[in-house]
Write a protein that holds these residues in place. Sequence first.
Motif, short mmCIF file in Angstrom:
data_model
loop_
_atom_site.label_atom_id
_atom_site.label_comp_id
_atom_site.label_asym_id
_atom_site.label_seq_id
_atom_site.Cartn_x
_atom_site.Cartn_y
_atom_site.Cartn_z
N THR A 96 -70.89 67.40 69.11
CA THR A 96 -69.72 67.93 69.83
C THR A 96 -69.62 69.44 69.68
OG1 THR A 96 -68.37 67.37 67.90
CG2 THR A 96 -68.39 65.80 69.73
N GLN A 97 -70.04 69.97 68.53
CA GLN A 97 -69.99 71.42 68.35
C GLN A 97 -71.10 72.10 69.14
OE1 GLN A 97 -69.00 71.53 63.72
NE2 GLN A 97 -68.60 73.46 64.72
N ARG A 98 -72.29 71.51 69.15
CA ARG A 98 -73.37 72.11 69.94
C ARG A 98 -73.01 72.11 71.42
NH1 ARG A 98 -76.60 68.58 67.18
NH2 ARG A 98 -77.49 67.74 69.11
N ALA A 99 -72.34 71.06 71.86
CA ALA A 99 -71.94 70.99 73.28
C ALA A 99 -70.84 72.00 73.59
CB ALA A 99 -71.47 69.57 73.61
N ARG A 100 -69.95 72.26 72.67
CA ARG A 100 -68.92 73.27 72.88
C ARG A 100 -69.56 74.66 73.04
NH1 ARG A 100 -64.52 74.47 68.26
NH2 ARG A 100 -66.48 75.03 67.22
N ASN A 101 -70.54 74.98 72.19
CA ASN A 101 -71.43 76.13 72.38
C ASN A 101 -70.73 77.49 72.30
OD1 ASN A 101 -74.12 77.05 72.88
ND2 ASN A 101 -73.46 77.63 74.94
N LEU A 102 -69.72 77.62 71.47
CA LEU A 102 -69.07 78.91 71.30
C LEU A 102 -69.76 79.69 70.17
CD1 LEU A 102 -65.35 77.82 71.64
CD2 LEU A 102 -66.74 79.04 73.34
N SER A 103 -69.65 81.00 70.23
CA SER A 103 -70.24 81.86 69.20
C SER A 103 -69.46 83.16 69.15
CB SER A 103 -71.72 82.14 69.49
OG SER A 103 -71.86 82.82 70.73
N PHE A 104 -69.61 83.89 68.06
CA PHE A 104 -68.85 85.13 67.89
C PHE A 104 -69.46 85.95 66.77
CE2 PHE A 104 -67.44 82.85 64.28
CZ PHE A 104 -66.97 83.80 63.37
N ARG A 105 -69.03 87.20 66.70
CA ARG A 105 -69.17 88.02 65.50
C ARG A 105 -67.87 88.81 65.38
NH1 ARG A 105 -72.98 93.10 67.42
NH2 ARG A 105 -71.24 94.51 67.88
N THR A 106 -67.44 89.06 64.17
CA THR A 106 -66.17 89.76 63.96
C THR A 106 -66.34 90.85 62.91
OG1 THR A 106 -64.82 87.84 64.56
CG2 THR A 106 -63.77 89.52 63.19
N ASP A 107 -65.87 92.05 63.24
CA ASP A 107 -65.85 93.15 62.30
C ASP A 107 -64.47 93.21 61.64
OD1 ASP A 107 -68.43 93.85 63.02
OD2 ASP A 107 -67.74 95.16 64.64
N ILE A 108 -64.46 93.30 60.31
CA ILE A 108 -63.22 93.26 59.53
C ILE A 108 -63.12 94.51 58.67
CG2 ILE A 108 -61.93 92.02 57.76
CD1 ILE A 108 -63.38 89.48 58.65
N ILE A 109 -61.95 95.14 58.68
CA ILE A 109 -61.64 96.23 57.77
C ILE A 109 -60.44 95.79 56.94
CG2 ILE A 109 -60.99 98.65 57.54
CD1 ILE A 109 -62.20 99.11 60.33
N GLU A 110 -60.63 95.68 55.64
CA GLU A 110 -59.56 95.19 54.78
C GLU A 110 -59.20 96.20 53.69
OE1 GLU A 110 -61.06 91.68 52.67
OE2 GLU A 110 -61.69 93.04 51.07
N ALA A 111 -57.93 96.18 53.30
CA ALA A 111 -57.44 96.94 52.16
C ALA A 111 -56.62 95.99 51.31
CB ALA A 111 -56.59 98.13 52.61
N SER A 112 -56.87 95.98 49.99
CA SER A 112 -56.19 95.01 49.14
C SER A 112 -55.94 95.57 47.75
CB SER A 112 -57.02 93.73 49.02
OG SER A 112 -58.26 94.00 48.37
N ILE A 113 -54.98 94.98 47.07
CA ILE A 113 -54.70 95.26 45.67
C ILE A 113 -54.79 93.93 44.92
CG2 ILE A 113 -53.01 96.05 43.98
CD1 ILE A 113 -51.91 97.92 46.07
N THR A 114 -55.61 93.88 43.88
CA THR A 114 -55.79 92.65 43.12
C THR A 114 -55.53 92.89 41.64
OG1 THR A 114 -58.17 93.11 42.96
CG2 THR A 114 -57.45 91.64 44.72
#
Length: 306
Positions: A96-114
């Motif tokens: 079912t996932q192969r038939a859906r056939n969606l794809s992506f790439r995402t660029d992320i810029i994060e700032a955090s305090i841990t």
Amino acid sequence: MKKASFLLIFFCSLALSSSAQYSMDFGVNLGAANYIGDVGGSKTEPQPWLLDMNLSRTRYNFGGFYRMNFTRNIAAKFSVNYARISGADSLSGIATQRARNLSFRTDIIEASITAEYYFLTINNLSRASNARIDFGAYIFAGGGVALYYPYAELDNEWYSLRPLQTEGVDNVYDEYTVIVPVGAGANFTFNKKLKVGIELGYRFTFTDYLDDISTRYAKEADLPFIESVALANRSAEAFKRGDAELQPLQGFFAPGQPSRRGNPENNDGYFLGQISVSYTITNKNSFSKARYRSTIYRKRRTRSKF
């Protein structure tokens, strides 16, 4: 506002004068990035959480950080990172996932305090007088903000997906999300100056759109551009590949059908594995001593004589 400023100055002063072995360090990191979400996943059956990552879609991350040690076991770190994640249904072992056939790439810029808690510290592993090596292992948790920009490739060209509104004009999403980083790490400090570490961390997010996918297929009338129509539903491309296992699923991926484009019940997240190098500044290092001696010398020179 004045009270908050006072407290900030107070805690910074407390940290600088604390008995921590290393008062602060700053450095850079580099590593790998992967994602957990609606697209792709493991090559067989769905697996729980991190086991569902498709390692072949691992990409990269890099950034910098500043860490302040409050005690021997407690530290706080401010980090800024860039990461790229990606996914592709075509790599899934689920029909079912192969038939859906969606794809992506995402660029992320994060700032955090841990906040980091060092549950294990070992001083001078080498036991040598001229080559001191200290070790620390810790767990961490915190909060932050991430900007994210999903893209998809069509006819050898990459398109920014957020402006295309691929799930209709009623499902527009923000370009940022709050994140909750959690994980563990360890580091070695050489001669109280150079620190080399490794860190494994997961970012929980408050969005299901890191991959531009969350709800149902939109009708063409609700899609604003030709590119929106082409990238919203790509199942036809999968059926053209001649995969016999997919043939019974034709027509299953369309507006009004029971199939969902994504699963809005679970938010997306991403994993960062990082190797870091940083320089430490202590209350007793040569930089601090030189500065202290310079200050005392100037005071002595300017002292009035009676």
